[in-house]
Design an enzyme around this catalytic site. Sequence first.
Site, PDB file in Angstrom:
ATOM      1  N   ILE A 196      10.661 -22.281  -2.558  1.00 41.23           N
ATOM      2  CA  ILE A 196      10.117 -22.597  -3.874  1.00 41.23           C
ATOM      3  C   ILE A 196      10.292 -21.443  -4.852  1.00 41.23           C
ATOM      4  CG2 ILE A 196       7.778 -21.735  -3.421  1.00 41.23           C
ATOM      5  CD1 ILE A 196       6.762 -24.324  -4.836  1.00 41.23           C
ATOM      6  N   LYS A 197      10.496 -20.242  -4.336  1.00 40.33           N
ATOM      7  CA  LYS A 197      10.563 -19.063  -5.191  1.00 40.33           C
ATOM      8  C   LYS A 197      11.787 -19.048  -6.105  1.00 40.33           C
ATOM      9  CE  LYS A 197       6.858 -16.946  -3.519  1.00 40.33           C
ATOM     10  NZ  LYS A 197       5.680 -16.634  -4.323  1.00 40.33           N
TER      11      LYS A 197
END
Length: 326
Positions: A42-43
Amino acid sequence: MWKQNILETIGNTPMVKLNKIVSHIPATVLAKVETFNPGNSIKDRMALRMIEDAEKAGLLKPGGTIIEGTSGNTGMGLAIASVIKGYRCIFTTTDKQSREKVDALRALGAEVIVCPTDVEPDDPRSYYSVSSRLEQEIPNSWKPNQYDNPSNALAHYETTGPEIFQQTNGRVTHLVVGVGTGGTISGTGRYLKEKNPHLKVWGIDTYGSVFKKYKDTGVFDKEEIFPYVTEGIGEDFLPENVDFSIIDHFEKVTDKDAALMTREISRQEGIFVGNSAGAALAGLVQMADQLTEEDVVVVIFHDHGTRYLGKMFNDEWMLKKEYIAV
């Protein structure tokens, strides 16, 4: 139509219903599977947003060097964007992070400095302090500071939150997220609560972290801080991106329970995800008695299981930690 570069594939990740592993939970439980991002986490979302906002503000200039302290996944997102945009990357991380994360960063051309875990954040040896020192020493450099950079939470407010709302047809009632920098839970939670003020946001914390006690009492208790194994969640300080007003409850999960659940997700659902996903789902299981058949719960699965092949998915490591028996 094809994408112009790999950065255009970030976001719009799938929502997958969990079945066997949550069969005892009355609610509908959905996983937002962020491993489909190009950096497998998700980063990527906030890494790109931080870079683009820094470029617009003139903080990051052509040919510059990006310096950041990272547990690995933010570094991956920054490194991928830097390959496309032509930046140099130097990352500091801790010696508790998996070897796979460090090797992956180096594979993308980043320089990685491994620092000790068991030191105070302001200790000159900590990965926070080393990254700050390097920013001062290296010309034309920029430190994103994911913990306090508002672009982190904004990325999730503008992308992750709307995707979850759309994919659940607005039916989501609970958001469950492992909390580290706070960007994911605060940005996503803020968007979803604007759509539904009754929505509950549950943050998953770990023993050795300060979040839960601070939320419950308003006290920052240094006695709560001690080394822990779980990666990607918990902190020994209070990042500005953790908006405690958005988070309704923190649930602590042990290292052992997080590790065991990480393995069970792949074995029962066929979804190969990492340590923070195990912690998040373990926390949800602990709170299952608060759910009903009408509830629709979304759990964030942050990153990919390949980052933990030498740890949670390694029997020898699990035996050494006494998380499993012979």
